[in-house]
Scaffold this motif. Structure first.
Motif, PDB file in Angstrom:
ATOM      1  N   SER A  34       0.639  -1.474   0.063  1.00  0.00           N
ATOM      2  CA  SER A  34      -0.385   0.190  -0.030  1.00  0.00           C
ATOM      3  C   SER A  34       0.973   1.152   0.709  1.00  0.00           C
ATOM      4  O   SER A  34       0.469   2.616  -1.092  1.00  0.00           O
ATOM      5  N   ILE A  35       2.189   1.119   1.234  1.00  0.00           N
ATOM      6  CA  ILE A  35       2.533   2.462   1.342  1.00  0.00           C
ATOM      7  C   ILE A  35       3.473   3.003  -0.653  1.00  0.00           C
ATOM      8  O   ILE A  35       3.893   3.915  -1.093  1.00  0.00           O
ATOM      9  N   GLU A  36       3.959   1.157  -0.703  1.00  0.00           N
ATOM     10  CA  GLU A  36       4.408   1.556  -2.484  1.00  0.00           C
ATOM     11  C   GLU A  36       3.431   2.215  -2.979  1.00  0.00           C
ATOM     12  O   GLU A  36       4.186   2.819  -4.551  1.00  0.00           O
ATOM     13  N   LEU A  37       2.372   1.963  -3.456  1.00  0.00           N
ATOM     14  CA  LEU A  37       1.191   2.031  -4.355  1.00  0.00           C
ATOM     15  C   LEU A  37       1.123   3.553  -4.192  1.00  0.00           C
ATOM     16  O   LEU A  37       1.086   4.488  -5.158  1.00  0.00           O
ATOM     17  N   ASP A  38       1.250   3.816  -2.872  1.00  0.00           N
ATOM     18  CA  ASP A  38       0.099   5.085  -2.481  1.00  0.00           C
ATOM     19  C   ASP A  38       1.366   6.440  -3.470  1.00  0.00           C
ATOM     20  O   ASP A  38       1.122   7.682  -3.389  1.00  0.00           O
ATOM     21  N   ARG A  39       2.707   6.058  -3.303  1.00  0.00           N
ATOM     22  CA  ARG A  39       3.764   6.999  -4.080  1.00  0.00           C
ATOM     23  C   ARG A  39       3.932   6.557  -4.899  1.00  0.00           C
ATOM     24  O   ARG A  39       4.204   8.205  -5.937  1.00  0.00           O
ATOM     25  N   LYS A  40       3.557   5.988  -6.255  1.00  0.00           N
ATOM     26  CA  LYS A  40       2.973   6.576  -7.068  1.00  0.00           C
ATOM     27  C   LYS A  40       1.960   6.593  -7.456  1.00  0.00           C
ATOM     28  O   LYS A  40       1.841   6.981  -8.798  1.00  0.00           O
ATOM     29  N   GLY A  41       0.967   7.080  -6.937  1.00  0.00           N
ATOM     30  CA  GLY A  41      -0.035   8.102  -6.790  1.00  0.00           C
ATOM     31  C   GLY A  41      -1.888   7.837  -6.001  1.00  0.00           C
ATOM     32  O   GLY A  41      -1.529   6.975  -5.400  1.00  0.00           O
ATOM     33  N   PRO A  42      -2.239   8.729  -6.149  1.00  0.00           N
ATOM     34  CA  PRO A  42      -3.726   7.991  -5.254  1.00  0.00           C
ATOM     35  C   PRO A  42      -3.947   6.875  -5.713  1.00  0.00           C
ATOM     36  O   PRO A  42      -4.610   7.503  -7.164  1.00  0.00           O
ATOM     37  N   ASP A  43      -5.018   6.332  -5.173  1.00  0.00           N
ATOM     38  CA  ASP A  43      -5.999   5.596  -5.674  1.00  0.00           C
ATOM     39  C   ASP A  43      -6.846   5.167  -4.242  1.00  0.00           C
ATOM     40  O   ASP A  43      -5.852   4.084  -3.586  1.00  0.00           O
ATOM     41  N   GLU A  44      -8.360   4.660  -4.623  1.00  0.00           N
ATOM     42  CA  GLU A  44      -8.923   4.710  -3.752  1.00  0.00           C
ATOM     43  C   GLU A  44      -9.150   2.689  -3.089  1.00  0.00           C
ATOM     44  O   GLU A  44      -9.703   2.824  -2.674  1.00  0.00           O
ATOM     45  N   LEU A  46      -6.735   0.832  -2.605  1.00  0.00           N
ATOM     46  CA  LEU A  46      -5.361   0.540  -1.967  1.00  0.00           C
ATOM     47  C   LEU A  46      -5.899  -0.454  -1.045  1.00  0.00           C
ATOM     48  O   LEU A  46      -7.164   0.092  -0.236  1.00  0.00           O
ATOM     49  N   PRO A  47      -5.490  -1.316  -0.556  1.00  0.00           N
ATOM     50  CA  PRO A  47      -5.727  -2.290   0.640  1.00  0.00           C
ATOM     51  C   PRO A  47      -5.937  -1.532   1.533  1.00  0.00           C
ATOM     52  O   PRO A  47      -6.461  -1.567   2.681  1.00  0.00           O
ATOM     53  N   VAL A  48      -5.684  -0.437   2.177  1.00  0.00           N
ATOM     54  CA  VAL A  48      -5.268   0.295   3.703  1.00  0.00           C
ATOM     55  C   VAL A  48      -4.413   1.609   3.227  1.00  0.00           C
ATOM     56  O   VAL A  48      -3.854   1.911   2.029  1.00  0.00           O
ATOM     57  N   ASP A  49      -5.077   2.873   3.438  1.00  0.00           N
ATOM     58  CA  ASP A  49      -4.648   4.092   3.532  1.00  0.00           C
ATOM     59  C   ASP A  49      -3.164   4.149   4.040  1.00  0.00           C
ATOM     60  O   ASP A  49      -2.365   2.971   4.839  1.00  0.00           O
ATOM     61  N   ALA A  50      -2.481   5.045   3.411  1.00  0.00           N
ATOM     62  CA  ALA A  50      -1.164   5.196   4.150  1.00  0.00           C
ATOM     63  C   ALA A  50      -0.967   5.546   5.633  1.00  0.00           C
ATOM     64  O   ALA A  50       0.257   4.698   6.358  1.00  0.00           O
ATOM     65  N   ALA A  51      -1.797   6.124   6.220  1.00  0.00           N
ATOM     66  CA  ALA A  51      -1.447   6.622   8.238  1.00  0.00           C
ATOM     67  C   ALA A  51      -1.954   4.830   9.093  1.00  0.00           C
ATOM     68  O   ALA A  51      -1.000   4.108   9.530  1.00  0.00           O
TER      69      ALA A  51
END
Length: 81
Positions: A34-44, A46-51
């Motif tokens: 999730s953290i890796e994918l979040d770095r590539k751009g926001p996506d609703e 994702l399995p879990v949010d960054a926090a």
């Protein structure tokens, strides 16, 4: 999770922590992804949010530290173990 052997003897707390640490690895993998994918751009999607992912990784570290501390404590109490 199995907490006793076939004879009914309970597993040691150290062994239980080791099993939990291993099982928690799946959540840790989801958090890292999730953290890796979040770095590539926001996506609703994702399995879990960054926090939440950060909190999961912090908990994984705490779980490993608890496992290590329990193992050290057990060895100091029973040097022959």
């Amino acid at each position: 999770m199995i907490t006793a052997d076939e004879n009914g003897r309970l597993c040691s707390p150290t062994r239980l922590l080791e099993m939990l640490t291993a099982r928690f690895g799946a959540f840790e993998a989801i958090a890292c992804l999730s953290i890796e994918l979040d770095r590539k751009g926001p996506d609703e999607r994702l399995p879990v949010d960054a926090a939440t992912a950060d909190a999961l990784l912090e908990f994984a570290d705490d779980l490993r530290q608890a496992c290590h501390a329990a193992s050290t404590w057990a060895r100091l109490r029973d040097p022959e173990a």
